[in-house]
Design an enzyme around this catalytic site. Structure first.
Site, short mmCIF file in Angstrom:
data_model
loop_
_atom_site.label_atom_id
_atom_site.label_comp_id
_atom_site.label_asym_id
_atom_site.label_seq_id
_atom_site.Cartn_x
_atom_site.Cartn_y
_atom_site.Cartn_z
NE ARG A 115 -48.60 31.64 -174.25
CZ ARG A 115 -48.00 30.62 -173.61
NH1 ARG A 115 -47.49 29.62 -174.29
NH2 ARG A 115 -47.93 30.62 -172.30
CG HIS A 140 -53.29 25.29 -173.05
ND1 HIS A 140 -52.55 24.85 -174.12
CD2 HIS A 140 -52.40 25.35 -172.00
CE1 HIS A 140 -51.29 24.64 -173.76
NE2 HIS A 140 -51.17 24.94 -172.48
CG HIS A 214 -50.94 20.81 -170.22
ND1 HIS A 214 -49.98 20.96 -169.24
CD2 HIS A 214 -50.83 21.89 -171.02
CE1 HIS A 214 -49.35 22.09 -169.43
NE2 HIS A 214 -49.84 22.68 -170.50
CG ASP A 286 -43.57 27.47 -172.41
OD1 ASP A 286 -44.14 26.57 -173.06
OD2 ASP A 286 -44.17 28.33 -171.75
CD GLU A 352 -48.14 21.06 -173.44
OE1 GLU A 352 -49.01 21.82 -173.85
OE2 GLU A 352 -47.16 21.46 -172.78
C1 BGC Z 1 -47.48 26.40 -172.25
C2 BGC Z 1 -46.93 27.22 -171.11
C3 BGC Z 1 -47.97 27.30 -170.04
C4 BGC Z 1 -48.29 25.89 -169.62
C5 BGC Z 1 -49.35 25.73 -168.58
C6 BGC Z 1 -47.75 25.05 -171.73
O1 BGC Z 1 -48.26 24.24 -172.74
O2 BGC Z 1 -46.62 26.38 -173.34
O3 BGC Z 1 -46.52 28.49 -171.52
O4 BGC Z 1 -47.55 28.07 -168.96
O5 BGC Z 1 -48.71 25.15 -170.72
O6 BGC Z 1 -49.79 26.78 -167.97
#
Ligand code: BGC
Length: 387
Positions: A115, A140, A214, A286, A352
């Site tokens: 983010r 992303h 991802h 997260d 990640e």
């Molecule tokens: C984020 C999450 C997100 C997810 C995929 C992750 O990398 O940190 O908050 O919901 O990706 O949607």
């Protein structure tokens, strides 16, 4: 036996070939080439008529399937302790679902992993506005990030290694980011079945870049249920706590005494239901960890993920300073995955490797700025074994 001959035989044995059948070092070298060259099959067609292919790469016991759409890791197959192969990555069995519903399954993430607060940053006095696609933040890479566009894919074989080179130029202003960004991502499988990702990028204007992958892992096999019994060791003494929008507060907090302490191998589910404000914000884990090794020139140890049921073990080494560990909290029983099973909360986790979230707005975090004349280069290595 000379050292070089021993090395050749070791590599050959690792490639799954019988060293005893080899006569000379020359023969051994020739045979150590991967037995499989990458191949492609039609997977589907995008609305604009672009054909999407699924590429298959196999080497040293690992098999990878990659889509030319989004650079998506469609399947990742490794053996369990009995030698049985299974797909350990979540995904869909069709292109339409990847396009319409995917929570970034297997995606190549860019230009910016995770983010950016307010979808906004200022660089050299100019403020750039990115699309907001996650409450008040840009996540992303925005509404149409690198995981949602077609890539040029070229197969290669080099010595005992084989893989795919994905290239694309992201035009100046795409998703609000400055500069024409030339991107090259290599997915390599080595003779030992290691999966390596090399990221490279150059720009013609100052910009920010933070590329990652991802993949949602479940080492018991995709669609088999929860990963809460997997264990994790994470070489990080600090993590970056977040606010309610999951933006780092800027603090590099100690993990000691918190549910975020994975310095010694711990079952993932052990602390996930602890009444902790950070776990409430993330609906589970997260968060970004600051790896103790920091930024390195070559990949260094970050973590070991292990599944006691299948015996599968995955280690990650990386050049990156950070690791976003996401425990699949937003999987809510509304998606049907590759093998026809419904995915529910905690059915997979993402690991990640990256720079820290919101770095363009946090001056105390390692910089994600890329300038003309510089080359962005990072590498992440996944190794697979069993116990
Ligand atoms: C984020 C999450 C997100 C997810 C995929 C992750 O990398 O940190 O908050 O919901 O990706 O949607």
């Amino acid at each position: 036996m000379s050292t070089s001959r021993r090395t050749v035989l070791a590599a050959t044995a690792a490639a799954g070939l019988a060293a005893t059948t080899l006569g000379t070092a020359t023969q051994a070298q020739a045979s150590s080439r991967p037995s499989h060259t990458p191949s492609k099959e039609y997977f589907g067609t995008l609305d604009d008529g672009t054909k999407v292919y699924v590429w298959t790469v196999a080497n040293g016991g690992t098999r990878l399937q990659v889509l030319s759409y989004g650079g998506i890791i469609h399947r990742l197959e490794t053996a369990d302790r009995h030698g049985r192969r299974a797909n350990v990555a979540l995904g869909f069995d069709n292109l339409a679902d990847y396009v319409a519903k995917s929570p970034y399954f297997g995606g190549l993430i860019g230009r910016y992993g995770n983010r950016i607060a307010g979808g906004k940053f200022t660089l050299d006095g100019t403020t750039y506005q990115l699309p907001l696609n996650d409450t008040t933040t840009s996540l992303h890479g925005g509404t149409k990030g690198f995981d949602k566009v077609p890539w040029n894919v070229a197969p290669y074989t080099k010595g005992s290694e084989t893989g795919l080179v994905l290239t694309r130029t992201s035009p100046d202003g795409e998703m609000g980011y400055p500069g024409n960004l030339k991107v090259k991502v290599t997915y390599a499988l080595t003779a030992r079945g290691e999966w390596r990702i090399d990221y490279e990028a150059t720009t013609d204007k100052a910009t920010v870049v933070n590329l990652t992958n991802h993949t949602y892992y479940n080492l018991s096999g995709e669609g088999t249920g929860s990963i809460y019994d997997h264990t994790l060791e994470l070489a990080a003494s600090r993590y970056t706590p977040v606010n309610s929008a999951l933006i780092p507060t800027g603090e590099l907090a100690k993990v000691a005494g918190t549910p975020f302490d994975f310095r010694r191998t711990k079952v993932i589910g052990a602390d996930i239901r602890k009444a902790n404000q950070q776990l409430l914000y993330g609906k589970g884990i997260d968060h970004n960890w600051a790896l103790d090794k920091g930024i390195t020139q070559t990949p260094e140890y970050a973590l070991t993920l292990s599944d006691p049921a299948s015996g599968r073990v995955m280690k990650i080494h990386t050049t990156e300073p950070g690791l976003q560990f996401y425990s699949g909290n937003f999987l809510d029983g509304t998606l049907v995955g590759t093998s026809g099973h419904i995915y529910r909360q905690g059915d997979a986790l993402c690991l990640e490797t990256q720079h820290f979230p919101d770095s363009p707005n946090q001056s105390n975090f390692p910089s994600t700025v890329l300038r003309p004349g510089q080359t962005y280069r990072t590498t992440t290595l996944h190794t697979f074994s069993t116990r």
